[in-house]
Enzyme design. Sequence first.
Site, PDB file in Angstrom:
ATOM      1  N   CYS A 170      62.476  -1.688 -55.526  1.00  0.00           N
ATOM      2  CA  CYS A 170      62.946  -3.003 -55.068  1.00  0.00           C
ATOM      3  C   CYS A 170      63.684  -3.778 -56.156  1.00  0.00           C
ATOM      4  O   CYS A 170      64.280  -4.817 -55.872  1.00  0.00           O
ATOM      5  CB  CYS A 170      61.782  -3.822 -54.542  1.00  0.00           C
ATOM      6  SG  CYS A 170      60.926  -3.017 -53.176  1.00  0.00           S
ATOM      7  N   ASN A 226      61.511  -6.152 -45.561  1.00  0.00           N
ATOM      8  CA  ASN A 226      61.785  -5.780 -46.949  1.00  0.00           C
ATOM      9  C   ASN A 226      62.649  -4.522 -46.954  1.00  0.00           C
ATOM     10  O   ASN A 226      62.185  -3.454 -46.568  1.00  0.00           O
ATOM     11  CB  ASN A 226      60.456  -5.535 -47.669  1.00  0.00           C
ATOM     12  CG  ASN A 226      60.620  -5.072 -49.108  1.00  0.00           C
ATOM     13  OD1 ASN A 226      61.702  -4.694 -49.543  1.00  0.00           O
ATOM     14  ND2 ASN A 226      59.523  -5.078 -49.843  1.00  0.00           N
ATOM     15  N   HIS A 232      64.970 -10.920 -54.216  1.00  0.00           N
ATOM     16  CA  HIS A 232      64.541  -9.803 -53.365  1.00  0.00           C
ATOM     17  C   HIS A 232      63.694 -10.342 -52.228  1.00  0.00           C
ATOM     18  O   HIS A 232      62.789 -11.154 -52.438  1.00  0.00           O
ATOM     19  CB  HIS A 232      63.750  -8.789 -54.192  1.00  0.00           C
ATOM     20  CG  HIS A 232      63.051  -7.769 -53.361  1.00  0.00           C
ATOM     21  ND1 HIS A 232      63.697  -7.023 -52.400  1.00  0.00           N
ATOM     22  CD2 HIS A 232      61.753  -7.378 -53.335  1.00  0.00           C
ATOM     23  CE1 HIS A 232      62.822  -6.211 -51.828  1.00  0.00           C
ATOM     24  NE2 HIS A 232      61.638  -6.406 -52.369  1.00  0.00           N
TER      25      HIS A 232
END
Lengths: 323, 323
Positions: A112, A280, A250
């Site tokens: 990520c 996500n 993020h």
Amino acid sequence: MERFTIVESAHVVPERVVTNDELATFMDTSDEWIHSRTGIHQRHIVSNESTSDLATTVAEKLLAQANLSANQLDFIIVGTMSPDYLTPSVAQQVQGRIGATNAFAFDLSAACSGFVYTLSMASKLLATKYQRGLVIGAEVLSKLVDWEDRSTAVLFGDGASGVLLQQTVEDTGLLAEALKTYGDQSEFLTAGRQRNSNHFVGDIVAADPYFHMNGREVYNFATRQVPAVLSQALETAQLTANDIDVYVLHQANARIIASIAKRFGQPIDKFPTNVVNYGNTSAASIGILLDELRATGVVHQGQKIALAGFGGGLTAGALIIQL
Amino acid sequence: MERFTIVESAHVVPERVVTNDELATFMDTSDEWIHSRTGIHQRHIVSNESTSDLATTVAEKLLAQANLSANQLDFIIVGTMSPDYLTPSVAQQVQGRIGATNAFAFDLSAACSGFVYTLSMASKLLATKYQRGLVIGAEVLSKLVDWEDRSTAVLFGDGASGVLLQQTVEDTGLLAEALKTYGDQSEFLTAGRQRNSNHFVGDIVAADPYFHMNGREVYNFATRQVPAVLSQALETAQLTANDIDVYVLHQANARIIASIAKRFGQPIDKFPTNVVNYGNTSAASIGILLDELRATGVVHQGQKIALAGFGGGLTAGALIIQL
């Protein structure tokens, strides 16, 4: 300062939308439960697209928008934790498919934090030998999700995004960065264990594609370490939190983002989120949000923005960019 | 020129040796057949070590040799096509295990060009913001080998290698580079296809860990494109083939290396090989050879050396380094 300009941004998500309500038809969960804890209402999931398909679409969009041909690119870097193959890399597939005959290409594995790490590496290439390149984040996380495990299945989505970067003599580009890795906490978030089962092996390692996550530890990590890398990058740039126009973080969880905004005493408006629509998407999330914010004019030339990624590795990273 | 100095080099291979004769006990092949076509007599294969185990050993050796502590490192980059997980990356596992608390870490996916691509990226980090880092190539290819397929099983081996790089004010470092990708030929060498089989998927993609290679095409590619990238890098550095003291090439096949030496009209002594002992260790091969050559004094300070990698992607890359 590593000078560059963000010429274009682009993103793509699969057509197929999976809502929380749809998940609740085959899993003991609910829209209320998921949304109140994560801010997510839906995610996009591939039917037949691969990670390289999504990344190639982004690359084609970037070239079309900039009215460039593929052979004008010097490099293509893809941040991904969900490649189609161990070789070729996604970036190499993209390079071949768009015909970027003068570009070298590789994937960067930082989960990520992939978009931030990849953009940082690209800034170093532009500051030394190269003129122009693509930075792409692309993920098909749905293939790494155990759709029977409600603790992780509700969190992730598929998508890809990217930016076309170019050398410049203007005072735009990377003002400061803080990249950090916390490998001692790597067991809190794992995915895609590769098997080793040939007859030379003592203890066979079974393949395990799925995410395994200690949600509490990762949440605590994010709310502690993202402010730390942002603060460090701001200090290096000799800026304060007030000097940043927009924070492009993020998109893992809306509560993490709210907590970070509060920590810096910043209005939540400066921390836009779109996790509600996408879940996500790991290395793709920052680029998807950035592209949406550029399209609506929230992010524009002349601003100072902060990007911050965090997640598997564990990793975190912040970039302060003058647009 | 990106200035740096190679402070230390190190390598490790698993203890277990698998000779061609051992392969011939369970496969229709022979030492004569394998050796005459590839130059390989044996390879090292892991029993229980993972890719991150091998990479960690190399990192520990590098720090011990340089008498540095782990917290003096700014970055760790691992070139690999055989990671333990999709997340964490091998580099992140190494960072955690050695306690390199100030280093960020990521893996770079460029198969057999991994060492060259990774060293190039490190040179850009050292030319901009960072003081000191590790470049490691680490592979457990034995987990990607179909040990029933004699066309690929005889070729590959396991191992890891690395260099400790540091900023310098001396005129040493990267004189020139030529990195190339040929993604349009990616199907000639694939490995580690990742599965996608959840219930949202239209056409299920089955996992296939194994190497699939069109040996003739890859051979032709290597004998054509490695000279091309070496020539391009030499031209950029304004050097001729005679100016290079030692050519440290990816160790895939002794016949490829002999063909390249001949192409440049160079004595074969300037193209050392150790493929006889290790087989093709992908991203690890150049570093293993470089470490052996430094240990015996064949490679030493003051020389100009050329590194060249080639393989999956397809990819190729050459670096001209002033030691």
